[in-house]
Design an enzyme around this catalytic site. Structure first.
Site, PDB file in Angstrom:
ATOM      1  NE  ARG A   1      -2.480   0.048   3.677  1.00 15.27           N
ATOM      2  CZ  ARG A   1      -3.235   0.410   4.684  1.00 15.27           C
ATOM      3  NH1 ARG A   1      -4.536   0.546   4.513  1.00 15.27           N
ATOM      4  NH2 ARG A   1      -2.729   0.663   5.852  1.00 15.27           N
TER       5      ARG A   1
ATOM      6  CB  THR B   1      -2.338   7.105  -2.752  1.00 14.90           C
ATOM      7  OG1 THR B   1      -1.665   5.846  -2.906  1.00 14.90           O
ATOM      8  CG2 THR B   1      -1.491   8.216  -3.366  1.00 14.90           C
TER       9      THR B   1
ATOM     10  CG  ASP C   1       2.706  -3.246   9.265  1.00 14.47           C
ATOM     11  OD1 ASP C   1       2.935  -4.413   8.877  1.00 14.47           O
ATOM     12  OD2 ASP C   1       2.777  -2.266   8.507  1.00 14.47           O
TER      13      ASP C   1
ATOM     14  CG  ASP D   1       6.294  -3.454  10.233  1.00 12.93           C
ATOM     15  OD1 ASP D   1       7.002  -3.848   9.291  1.00 12.93           O
ATOM     16  OD2 ASP D   1       5.943  -2.267  10.371  1.00 12.93           O
TER      17      ASP D   1
HETATM   18  C1  PRP Z   1      -0.868  -4.634   4.432  1.00 12.17           C
HETATM   19  C2  PRP Z   1      -1.693  -5.897   4.480  1.00 12.17           C
HETATM   20  C3  PRP Z   1      -2.471  -5.836   3.208  1.00 12.17           C
HETATM   21  C4  PRP Z   1      -2.731  -4.364   3.072  1.00 12.17           C
HETATM   22  C5  PRP Z   1      -4.146  -4.122   3.508  1.00 12.17           C
HETATM   23  O1  PRP Z   1       0.220  -4.780   3.613  1.00 12.17           O
HETATM   24  O2  PRP Z   1      -0.940  -7.063   4.617  1.00 12.17           O
HETATM   25  O3  PRP Z   1      -1.767  -6.345   2.092  1.00 12.17           O
HETATM   26  O4  PRP Z   1      -1.803  -3.691   3.934  1.00 12.17           O
HETATM   27  O5  PRP Z   1      -4.513  -2.834   3.263  1.00 12.17           O
HETATM   28  P1  PRP Z   1      -5.646  -2.415   2.233  1.00 12.17           P
HETATM   29  O6  PRP Z   1      -6.817  -3.311   2.496  1.00 12.17           O
HETATM   30  O7  PRP Z   1      -5.921  -0.987   2.609  1.00 12.17           O
HETATM   31  O8  PRP Z   1      -5.104  -2.554   0.850  1.00 12.17           O
HETATM   32  P2  PRP Z   1       1.355  -3.639   3.457  1.00 12.17           P
HETATM   33  O9  PRP Z   1       1.010  -2.707   2.364  1.00 12.17           O
HETATM   34  O10 PRP Z   1       1.596  -3.016   4.799  1.00 12.17           O
HETATM   35  O11 PRP Z   1       2.610  -4.463   2.960  1.00 12.17           O
HETATM   36  P3  PRP Z   1       3.621  -5.410   3.749  1.00 12.17           P
HETATM   37  O12 PRP Z   1       2.849  -6.637   4.160  1.00 12.17           O
HETATM   38  O13 PRP Z   1       4.673  -5.726   2.749  1.00 12.17           O
HETATM   39  O14 PRP Z   1       4.138  -4.650   4.946  1.00 12.17           O
HETATM   40  N1  URA Z   2      -2.214  -3.353   7.107  1.00 14.60           N
HETATM   41  C1  URA Z   2      -1.856  -3.811   8.330  1.00 14.60           C
HETATM   42  O1  URA Z   2      -0.881  -4.551   8.474  1.00 14.60           O
HETATM   43  N2  URA Z   2      -2.586  -3.416   9.379  1.00 14.60           N
HETATM   44  C2  URA Z   2      -3.657  -2.609   9.278  1.00 14.60           C
HETATM   45  O2  URA Z   2      -4.302  -2.304  10.297  1.00 14.60           O
HETATM   46  C3  URA Z   2      -4.009  -2.141   7.988  1.00 14.60           C
HETATM   47  C4  URA Z   2      -3.279  -2.549   6.916  1.00 14.60           C
END
Ligand code: PRP
Ligand code: URA
Length: 209
Positions: A104, A108, A200, A203
């Protein structure tokens, strides 16, 4: 909520989800819980898999047994979906696993695709998209779009925690896709995080905060 959105009420799911949310849960335990919850939800998401019969010889006699007749593809969304796919693969080792790299954009909140190595033609009957967090729904909708464009129309989504916005986005864009969850929380905050959520998910699994 309609019957395409299934929030597990199983006591094991309720119990494990509470520990997952706890900020004091360390990455090692967190990863294990993501897997344990994923297996429990996988059990629910695969309840309609088609079976066929075959015959085996037990030590005592011939016996008609059932075997799964469908080819299942798991589509973990990187990174956070990884812990879910490992656990599901343990439960059904014949699954194919296709990684989809989506993140994400922090400003945005729109999904950006950075990894997709799908072959030209699918050879699965059911695709299951895996991502613990369904926040705005942008990532889930983008992942399902990719899979349907690839040629698989039978798709399910398995997540752990959703916000109402995320559920609504998937229901609007892909009304044929059933959604399996452990919880739907009350809201998103101004940064797009699910509240109360768990923070997160990437993380917390990989110790990168
Ligand atoms: C997180 C999560 C989803 C997304 C959800 O990933 O694992 O993929 O955010 O958000 P949305 O429903 O608003 O699209 P992130 O972008 O943090 O990536 P990462 O797992 O690589 O940290
Ligand atoms: N992605 C995450 O990992 N946590 C949230 O709460 C939203 C998006």
């Amino acid at each position: 909520m309609d019957d395409m959105v299934r929030v597990s009420q199983h006591p094991l799911v309720r119990h494990k989800l509470g520990t997952l949310r706890d900020r004091t849960t360390e990455p090692q335990r967190f990863r294990a819980l993501v897997g344990e919850l994923a297996q429990l939800l996988f059990y629910e998401a695969t309840c309609d898999l088609r079976l066929e019969t075959r015959t085996v010889q037990t030590p005592l006699a011939e016996c008609a047994v059932e075997t799964i007749a469908e080819r299942v593809g798991l589509f973990p969304v990187l990174r956070a979906g990884l812990g879910m796919s490992h656990a599901m693969l343990e439960a059904l080792p014949s699954c194919q696993v296709w990684h989809l790299g989506l993140y994400r954009d922090h400003h945005t909140l729109q999904p950006v695709t950075y990894y997709n190595k799908l072959p030209p033609k699918p050879n699965i009957d059911l695709a299951i998209v895996l991502d613990p967090m369904l926040a705005t729904g942008g990532s889930a909708v983008a992942a399902i779009d990719i899979i349907k464009r690839w040629g698989v129309q039978r798709v399910k989504f398995v997540g752990l925690i959703a916000a109402p916005n995320g559920v609504a986005a998937v229901r609007n864009e892909h009304p044929d896709v059933p959604i399996y969850l452990a919880a739907i929380d009350s809201q998103l905050n101004e940064l797009g995080y699910i509240v109360p959520g768990l923070g997160d998910a990437g993380d917390r699994q990989f110790g990168t905060s």
